[in-house]
Design a protein around this motif. Structure first.
Motif, mmCIF file in Angstrom:
data_model
loop_
_atom_site.group_PDB
_atom_site.id
_atom_site.type_symbol
_atom_site.label_atom_id
_atom_site.label_comp_id
_atom_site.label_asym_id
_atom_site.label_seq_id
_atom_site.Cartn_x
_atom_site.Cartn_y
_atom_site.Cartn_z
ATOM 1 N N PHE A 27 -73.958 29.017 -11.808
ATOM 2 C CA PHE A 27 -74.716 27.639 -11.386
ATOM 3 C C PHE A 27 -73.376 26.628 -11.532
ATOM 4 N N CYS A 79 -85.475 28.278 -4.217
ATOM 5 C CA CYS A 79 -85.024 27.467 -4.857
ATOM 6 C C CYS A 79 -83.565 27.669 -5.960
ATOM 7 N N GLN A 80 -83.972 29.401 -6.054
ATOM 8 C CA GLN A 80 -82.371 29.816 -6.745
ATOM 9 C C GLN A 80 -82.552 30.948 -6.908
ATOM 10 N N ALA A 82 -80.008 34.594 -7.946
ATOM 11 C CA ALA A 82 -78.514 34.874 -8.778
ATOM 12 C C ALA A 82 -78.979 36.197 -9.193
ATOM 13 N N GLN A 88 -72.656 41.446 -9.041
ATOM 14 C CA GLN A 88 -72.270 40.854 -7.704
ATOM 15 C C GLN A 88 -71.856 43.060 -6.701
ATOM 16 N N VAL A 92 -78.141 43.545 -5.870
ATOM 17 C CA VAL A 92 -79.621 43.676 -6.548
ATOM 18 C C VAL A 92 -80.321 41.700 -5.255
ATOM 19 N N SER A 94 -79.935 41.651 -2.978
ATOM 20 C CA SER A 94 -80.601 42.302 -1.371
ATOM 21 C C SER A 94 -82.076 42.492 -2.039
ATOM 22 N N LYS A 122 -70.130 33.222 -0.252
ATOM 23 C CA LYS A 122 -70.291 34.286 -0.586
ATOM 24 C C LYS A 122 -72.439 34.442 -0.761
ATOM 25 N N ASN A 125 -72.846 34.227 3.147
ATOM 26 C CA ASN A 125 -72.806 35.474 3.637
ATOM 27 C C ASN A 125 -73.864 36.133 3.950
ATOM 28 N N PHE A 126 -74.582 36.381 1.962
ATOM 29 C CA PHE A 126 -75.436 36.986 2.215
ATOM 30 C C PHE A 126 -77.280 35.821 2.985
#
Ligand SMILES: CC(C)(COP(=O)(O)OP(=O)(O)OC[C@H]1O[C@@H](n2cnc3c(N)ncnc32)[C@H](O)[C@@H]1OP(=O)(O)O)[C@@H](O)C(=O)NCCC(=O)NCCS
Length: 159
Positions: A27, A79-80, A82, A88, A92, A94, A122, A125-126
């Protein structure tokens, strides 16, 4: 996986160093330790999950991602989320998202929402891959003036 055990579980205080490493790598304006600890212990609506890999033969453990989400009655907010940059786009994130959606369904949540930087292709898209759509753009939402996309999914139509 043959050599690896994969576990998604609630975050513990002892996970903080590995979670902070991912936070700082992922981040632009990372949470500080105290922010994560607030989510863990003080925020009454938050859930923080980690995904941990264990190498079966060695017993070595490594946290490779985490998610922090809030559930308030029938709505939720991511909220987050990562994943360590070294791992990546290997599914993971998903795995974590499926866990959040399952928990939301179990708790009779209708909608999940989130905000994401308009430049974070990204992640956008995710989220789209996981059934989220853009509701509105929030202009200049972030400290640096960047817009946020406000995204939503209807949990029961998702999956
Ligand atoms: C967003 C994030 C959590 C996704 O986790 P991940 O484990 O890399 O994602 P997955 O491997 O499960 O990918 C699922 C889908 O997301 C999209 N996606 C993931 N990485 C992408 C990339 N680099 N470029 C384009 N699309 C991407 C794709 O649709 C992908 O499906 P596909 O591989 O079949 O095309 C991860 O990229 C991350 O940690 N980013 C930094 C932190 C962040 O921006 N978090 C979101 C804002 S809070």
């Amino acid at each position: 996986m043959k050599y690896l055990d994969v576990e998604i579980r609630p975050m513990l205080d002892s996970d903080l160093p590995q979670v902070m490493e991912i936070e700082n790598l992922c981040f632009l304006h990372p949470y500080k330790e105290k922010d994560i600890l607030y989510e863990l212990h003080e925020n009454p609506v938050s859930t923080v999950l980690v995904i941990e890999y264990t190498a079966k033969s060695f017993g070595l453990k490594q946290i490779v991602g985490f998610v922090d989400y809030w559930i308030t009655f029938d709505s939720g907010t991511i909220c987050q989320i990562a994943v360590h940059p070294d791992i990546q786009r290997e599914g993971v994130g998903s795995e974590l998202m499926r866990e959040v959606l399952n928990d939301a369904r179990a708790k009779k949540v209708n909608t999940l929402t989130l905000e994401v930087r308009a430049s974070n292709e990204k992640a956008i898209n995710f989220y789209k891959k996981h059934g989220f759509y853009v509701v509105v753009t929030k202009p200049h939402y972030y400290d640096n003036g960047e817009d946020a996309l406000y995204m939503m999914t209807e949990v029961n139509k998702n999956g």
